[in-house]
Scaffold this motif. Sequence first.
Motif, PDB file in Angstrom:
ATOM      1  N   CYS A  37      58.404 -54.697 -44.151  1.00 52.02           N
ATOM      2  CA  CYS A  37      57.300 -53.943 -43.532  1.00 52.02           C
ATOM      3  C   CYS A  37      56.813 -53.218 -44.533  1.00 52.02           C
ATOM      4  CB  CYS A  37      57.743 -53.540 -42.627  1.00 52.02           C
ATOM      5  SG  CYS A  37      56.493 -52.386 -42.037  1.00 52.02           S
ATOM      6  N   ILE A  49      50.147 -51.592 -37.137  1.00 53.51           N
ATOM      7  CA  ILE A  49      51.648 -52.121 -37.883  1.00 53.51           C
ATOM      8  C   ILE A  49      52.687 -52.109 -35.593  1.00 53.51           C
ATOM      9  CG2 ILE A  49      54.104 -52.285 -38.477  1.00 53.51           C
ATOM     10  CD1 ILE A  49      52.188 -50.646 -41.130  1.00 53.51           C
ATOM     11  N   THR A  50      53.187 -53.221 -35.272  1.00 52.29           N
ATOM     12  CA  THR A  50      53.300 -53.406 -34.233  1.00 52.29           C
ATOM     13  C   THR A  50      54.949 -53.564 -34.926  1.00 52.29           C
ATOM     14  OG1 THR A  50      53.671 -56.285 -34.231  1.00 52.29           O
ATOM     15  CG2 THR A  50      51.682 -54.848 -32.935  1.00 52.29           C
ATOM     16  N   LEU A  51      55.497 -52.647 -34.169  1.00 50.53           N
ATOM     17  CA  LEU A  51      57.555 -52.922 -34.377  1.00 50.53           C
ATOM     18  C   LEU A  51      58.381 -52.635 -33.834  1.00 50.53           C
ATOM     19  CD1 LEU A  51      58.085 -51.975 -37.188  1.00 50.53           C
ATOM     20  CD2 LEU A  51      57.960 -49.548 -36.681  1.00 50.53           C
ATOM     21  N   ALA A  64      59.402 -46.547 -38.501  1.00 51.10           N
ATOM     22  CA  ALA A  64      58.686 -45.178 -37.723  1.00 51.10           C
ATOM     23  C   ALA A  64      58.090 -44.797 -38.861  1.00 51.10           C
ATOM     24  CB  ALA A  64      58.645 -45.818 -36.674  1.00 51.10           C
ATOM     25  N   LEU A  67      57.264 -44.628 -42.129  1.00 52.49           N
ATOM     26  CA  LEU A  67      55.410 -44.803 -42.268  1.00 52.49           C
ATOM     27  C   LEU A  67      54.516 -43.878 -41.925  1.00 52.49           C
ATOM     28  CD1 LEU A  67      55.437 -48.123 -40.191  1.00 52.49           C
ATOM     29  CD2 LEU A  67      54.725 -48.049 -42.197  1.00 52.49           C
ATOM     30  N   ARG A  68      55.102 -42.390 -41.278  1.00 48.43           N
ATOM     31  CA  ARG A  68      54.598 -41.179 -40.833  1.00 48.43           C
ATOM     32  C   ARG A  68      54.520 -40.482 -42.117  1.00 48.43           C
ATOM     33  NH1 ARG A  68      51.658 -43.675 -38.428  1.00 48.43           N
ATOM     34  NH2 ARG A  68      51.172 -43.686 -36.184  1.00 48.43           N
ATOM     35  N   GLY A  72      52.827 -45.909 -44.578  1.00 50.73           N
ATOM     36  CA  GLY A  72      51.911 -46.147 -43.967  1.00 50.73           C
ATOM     37  C   GLY A  72      50.589 -46.240 -44.298  1.00 50.73           C
ATOM     38  N   VAL A  77      50.907 -47.002 -35.014  1.00 51.93           N
ATOM     39  CA  VAL A  77      51.967 -47.321 -35.415  1.00 51.93           C
ATOM     40  C   VAL A  77      52.401 -47.797 -33.388  1.00 51.93           C
ATOM     41  CG1 VAL A  77      54.677 -47.811 -34.857  1.00 51.93           C
ATOM     42  CG2 VAL A  77      52.972 -47.366 -37.313  1.00 51.93           C
ATOM     43  N   VAL A  97      54.401 -41.923 -32.838  1.00 56.53           N
ATOM     44  CA  VAL A  97      54.046 -43.877 -32.850  1.00 56.53           C
ATOM     45  C   VAL A  97      52.970 -43.378 -32.024  1.00 56.53           C
ATOM     46  CG1 VAL A  97      56.411 -44.425 -33.422  1.00 56.53           C
ATOM     47  CG2 VAL A  97      55.747 -43.789 -31.244  1.00 56.53           C
TER      48      VAL A  97
END
Length: 124
Positions: A37, A49-51, A64, A67-68, A72, A77, A97
């Motif tokens: 990812c 984004i599905t995680l 996650a 990404l934060r 991302g 998310v 998220v």
Amino acid sequence: MGRVLVVDDDEVIRQLIAVNLQLEGFEVHTAVDGQDCLDRVGDVGPDVITLDVMMPRLDGWVTALRLREGHGRGAKVVLITARAQEDDLRRGREIGVDAYLTKPFDPAELIRVVRDLAGVGSAG
């Protein structure tokens, strides 16, 4: 309509999510784990984004968080996981998220959540 990166180490679930979103008009890309990812997010430029949480190499929590922290590029998310304890929900909120769905999930609910986060209206 919107671009989604679907991240899950289980191929069946990854494809189930991808097909449901493609049928709704989303451009869908996939990744097999958190590291994949992070490697792909810059090129894909997803809106959502599905995680999954439980994955090899890099789990959903760490992914996650990264990404934060800027990897991302502003993507929303959605954690999709079988882990639904209060501690898990709280951890997701702390990371920031945007939504949390538990497996097994209702495909209609998944579509609604992704549409809302991508900022697109309902089809039809």
